[in-house]
Write an enzyme that holds these catalytic residues in place. Structure first.
Site, PDB file in Angstrom:
ATOM      1  N   GLU A  84       0.835  -1.371  -0.122  1.00 28.75           N
ATOM      2  CA  GLU A  84      -0.146   0.134   0.076  1.00 28.75           C
ATOM      3  C   GLU A  84       0.788   1.249   0.115  1.00 28.75           C
ATOM      4  O   GLU A  84       0.500   2.267   0.216  1.00 28.75           O
ATOM      5  CB  GLU A  84      -0.817   0.139   1.397  1.00 28.75           C
ATOM      6  CG  GLU A  84      -1.897  -0.898   1.189  1.00 28.75           C
ATOM      7  CD  GLU A  84      -1.651  -2.525   0.998  1.00 28.75           C
ATOM      8  OE1 GLU A  84      -0.953  -2.836   1.603  1.00 28.75           O
ATOM      9  OE2 GLU A  84      -2.073  -2.863   0.050  1.00 28.75           O
ATOM     10  N   ASN A 113      -0.329  -7.509  -3.748  1.00 30.70           N
ATOM     11  CA  ASN A 113      -1.050  -6.672  -4.739  1.00 30.70           C
ATOM     12  C   ASN A 113      -0.319  -5.854  -5.601  1.00 30.70           C
ATOM     13  O   ASN A 113       0.863  -5.512  -5.098  1.00 30.70           O
ATOM     14  CB  ASN A 113      -2.296  -5.881  -4.043  1.00 30.70           C
ATOM     15  CG  ASN A 113      -1.477  -4.909  -3.189  1.00 30.70           C
ATOM     16  OD1 ASN A 113      -1.131  -5.510  -2.137  1.00 30.70           O
ATOM     17  ND2 ASN A 113      -1.714  -3.850  -3.408  1.00 30.70           N
ATOM     18  N   ASP A 136      -7.108  -5.466  -4.896  1.00 30.44           N
ATOM     19  CA  ASP A 136      -6.374  -5.765  -3.882  1.00 30.44           C
ATOM     20  C   ASP A 136      -6.401  -7.316  -3.391  1.00 30.44           C
ATOM     21  O   ASP A 136      -6.338  -7.757  -2.360  1.00 30.44           O
ATOM     22  CB  ASP A 136      -6.675  -5.069  -2.755  1.00 30.44           C
ATOM     23  CG  ASP A 136      -5.663  -5.338  -1.194  1.00 30.44           C
ATOM     24  OD1 ASP A 136      -4.337  -5.216  -1.686  1.00 30.44           O
ATOM     25  OD2 ASP A 136      -5.935  -5.131  -0.152  1.00 30.44           O
TER      26      ASP A 136
END
Lengths: 623, 196
Positions: free
Chosen positions: A223, A307, A349
């Site tokens: 992220e 991801n 994700d």
């Protein structure tokens, strides 16, 4: 001072908004059924043999629990049989130990040399308890003192998934990316290396895999726009043996002459560059924050990749190799053998980092060496682990982003209705970003032939928005609001027959199950719930045999071991947190549904059920 | 009120403060401590201020331009996303970083303190933005951050995404920003969470 009127206004507003309820579930017909989208290349052939891990990957149980996965096969099966469905009602707390950290505790207790080792969430204390004495007194504490700034880089609470014991050493990693080998007897550091660049947003939360003289670790930070990698360190001194990136040119990914993927879509030069917009692979994610599995039988390493970044898929057209998939590598050199991308051009994700369970299983009339992987994307993959061929792919949780997996090409049959588009709020995507199942590991019992999958039943609304890359800050670009899946129960424990490709029984839980499972020869499955129940259920039927309410929700990995006195013990950590529990353990306001990457929208009621904590519990029968 | 007078006064002297609140009978030594602090013009980060009246704060003239300024909070909202502040703090609810929509301020909730936190960064994971983006923009982000917990902003929330209609900062916004105990009997820091 604020006026009294303003004070009263604020109070009433707060109360009104804090009463926000969990959103309505996705309707039953909003997802596809197993019958509609499950696929296999051949019909089941159960008569061809019994499903078992090989002896090389699951040697006879010595009563210890030296690695989180129990054995290389990752069965998390304990041969201890003293505790049974009949006597489990008599289970009692043998001792407890405060971890002194009230953050999400995701680790497995490790038992070796009559000692129990625990790694906590940040600041990653390691405790060693002496199991030979009453009350298991402390032998030593090791405080690694990771950099405080690393707390602000961890996407989903400051968790740690545990350490491993091998050859007199306890090996673990820290949030700021140190890998440390301790002398298990004294708690002094034998070696200590730092592998991360915090200013690029990297952290480390995974449990290192220790095998064959090496320590395998990888980074977190999908992220934050990190570039994902896995490394092998020398177990004796921590020196780097090899490092493989999961994006970029083939030479960085360690793709060479040995790379023989099963599907055409994984073939071609430098796909880790070409399947991205220019330069985007440098900040494209594909981290290794989950499970790394060593196959002692085939001398191969398997690991998932995280991801792609950012979550906003519009900013990275292409397949985004080698994110959201599974690598098989040479443990000695890191050279890639095969890769299979579970979620090409991931829009939701769906990290590929969940565990792999290594089994010998009947298929097409013969025994095949398979890897079973329960992906975030909702499909349970049975993969021939020599070739990388997908033998079957069945949904085990709510799924509507794809209409199945085409087993001739390996590609998901994407449902365009659930594809994301920048600036548009796409509703009711199943499963949610954290997946039909997240990192918390399943178990397998050779006695029942069943997999015990702790998982989620949640969906989401997702709106992709443009995001700028600023090193060391989040690189997400999505407004997410999660919601319960069909039926409204947010979690489920599913017992799955991998040969018959079907669920055998299931237990619905109010909250997502964020703990692992352990299954025993006594015929019990143990798991914990986020509202703080630790449960034992019959491995054959799912019938509840015993439960105990602990001090805080459970998101860790329970284990079973034989104590120095010869009796069976069950150990588990309480301590709610993690992504799903951040609304309790983190500085998070339940009034913002987008908080914690949209998780708060579906977990805003958790503070009514549990508070933060962190305690080791050990249970046994009276003796 | 005494504190209202303070916020509208750019230059604060120790003598002007001494008649105000608990510090009325300060000793000579505490006054000298306060004088030293005042002369350095540092922003006070702590709620603990030994030997000094708690309401002693410096006031930056720049903060005054943010008051009753709808454009400041709107621009701040845009910048909050542009610089990925929302990546950690979401729309005020937090996640990787603390929530900003409640009335707890770890490092102080006065405009200057918020500005300072953004400029300097904080040890548990807040990056330092000073010198990296224009100071004017940091002030605008400051205004938006402070607006998130205003009653008017919270009241405008419709649905599970808050802070989308930030209210302008009232003139008295700095008078109770989470570091000084409220004088009245109502403790609005208290919340009650009911069980299931």
């Amino acid at each position: 001072m604020r006026s009294l009127a303003a004070t009263l206004l604020l109070s009433s507003v707060s109360l009104a908004l804090r009463a926000q309820t969990v959103p309505a579930p996705v309707p039953d017909n909003g997802v596809f059924t197993l019958k509609e989208i499950g696929h296999a290349i051949a019909d089941p052939t159960p008569q061809a043999g019994r499903t078992m891990p090989s002896v090389a990957n699951a040697p006879p149980d010595d009563g210890q629990w030296t690695m989180p996965s129990k054995n290389y096969a990752s069965t998390r099966f304990s041969s201890q049989s003293e505790i049974t469905p009949q006597n489990a009602k008599d289970l009692k707390v043998d001792f407890t130990f405060s971890l002194a950290v009230n953050k999400g505790q995701e680790a497995a207790p490790i038992i070796a040399d009559n000692t129990l080792f625990v790694v906590t969430a940040y600041p990653n204390y390691v405790y060693a308890l002496d199991l030979t004495k009453p009350g298991a007194p402390l032998k030593w504490i090791f405080a690694p003192k990771p950099a405080p700034a690393s707390q602000g880089l961890a996407c989903c609470d400051v968790v740690n998934r545990g350490g491993s014991y091998d050859k007199g050493k306890f090996i673990f990693d820290t949030l700021d990316g140190q890998v440390i080998a301790l002398d298990a007897k004294t708690g002094t550091a034998l070696w200590r290396v730092r592998l991360l660049n915090l200013s690029e947003g990297e952290t480390m939360t995974m449990a290192p895999t220790v095998a064959n003289g090496r320590v395998y670790v990888g980074n977190s930070g999908g992220e934050m726009g990190v570039r994902g990698w896995i490394s092998a360190l020398d177990e004796d001194n921590g020196k780097l043996v090899w490092k493989a990136f999961n994006t970029g040119p083939d030479k960085d990914v360690l793709i060479g002459a040995d790379f023989k993927p099963f599907y055409d879509s994984e073939r071609g030069a430098d796909l880790g560059v070409k399947s991205w917009p220019p330069e985007a692979w440098k900040i494209g994610g594909g981290s290794v924050w989950g499970w790394v599995t060593y196959d002692a039988e085939l001398n191969t390493l398997y690991h998932g990749t995280g991801n792609p970044g950012p979550w906003n898929a519009a900013q990275r057209p292409g397949d985004n190799k080698w994110t959201a998939g599974i690598f098989a590598r040479d443990p000695a050199t890191g050279a890639a053998h095969w890769f299979y991308q579970t979620s090409p051009h991931d829009e939701h994700d769906y990290d590929g980092i969940n565990e792999q369970i290594l089994l010998d299983m009947p298929f097409q009339g013969t025994m095949r060496k398979v890897l079973i992987h329960f992906d975030r994307n909702g499909f349970l993959y049975v993969i021939d682990r020599k070739s990388g061929q997908v033998l079957s792919a069945d949904p085990f949780g709510p799924t509507n982003w794809a209409r199945g997996i085409d087993l001739t090409t390996g590609q998901p049959i994407v449902n365009p209705e659930k594809s994301t588009r920048q600036g548009e709020d796409v509703r009711d995507i199943c499963p949610t970003a954290s997946g039909a199942k997240d990192w918390n590991p399943s178990s397998f019992s050779p006695d029942t032939g069943l997999l015990y999958i702790p998982h989620e039943n949640m969906c989401m609304d997702k709106m992709d928005v443009k995001v700028n890359y600023i090193a060391g800050t989040p690189y997400v670009g999505a407004e997410v609001h999660m919601k319960p899946g069909p039926g409204g129960n947010r979690g489920e424990l599913t017992a799955w027959d991998p040969v018959g490709r079907r669920p055998v029984w299931g237990i619905k839980e109010n909250f997502p199950i964020w703990s692992g499972t352990v299954v025993t020869a006594g015929g019990l499955v143990f798991y914990g719930t986020m509202d703080g129940w630790f449960k034992a259920v019959d491995a054959h039927t799912g019938a509840l045999a015993w439960r105990f309410k602990v001090d805080s929700g459970i998101i860790s990995q329970p284990v079973s071991y034989r104590g120095p006195d010869g009796h069976q013990y069950i150990a588990v950590l309480s301590g709610v947190g993690g992504w799903s529990g951040a609304v309790v353990s983190g500085p998070v306001d339940p009034r913002d549904g987008t908080a914690a990457l949209g998780m708060v929208n579906v977990m805003s009621d958790l503070p009514k059920y549990t508070t933060a904590g962190g305690t080791l519990y050990v249970f046994s029968l009276p003796h | 009120m005494c504190s209202r007078f303070l916020i509208e006064t750019a230059v604060i002297s120790v003598l002007a403060l001494s008649g105000c609140g608990k510090g009325a009978d300060s000793t000579t030594s505490s006054q000298s401590l306060a004088t030293a602090r005042d002369s350095t013009a540092d922003v006070i980060d702590s709620a603990l201020d030994p030997g000094v009246d708690h309401s002693l704060v410096t006031s930056n003239p720049h903060a005054a331009t943010l008051l009753e300024n709808p454009e400041a909070v709107q621009t701040g909202m845009r910048l909050f996303a542009q610089y990925n502040c929302n990546g950690c703090h979401s729309n005020g609810g937090g996640g990787m970083g603390p929530d900003l929509m409640d009335d707890e301020w770890i490092y102080g909730g006065r405009l200057e303190q918020i500005h300072q936190t953004i400029v300097q960064g904080r040890p548990n994971g807040m990056p330092s933005w000073g010198g990296k983006i224009p100071d004017e923009q940091i002030w605008q982000i400051t205004a938006y951050v402070r607006s998130m917990s205003l009653p008017a902003t919270l009241a405008a929330q419709n649905g599970p995404t808050p802070s989308q209609r930030p209210a302008p900062l009232p003139r008295d916004v700095d008078q109770d920003a989470g570091w000084a105990a409220p004088e009245d009997a109502t403790n609005h820091y208290t919340t009650t969470t009911k069980g299931p």
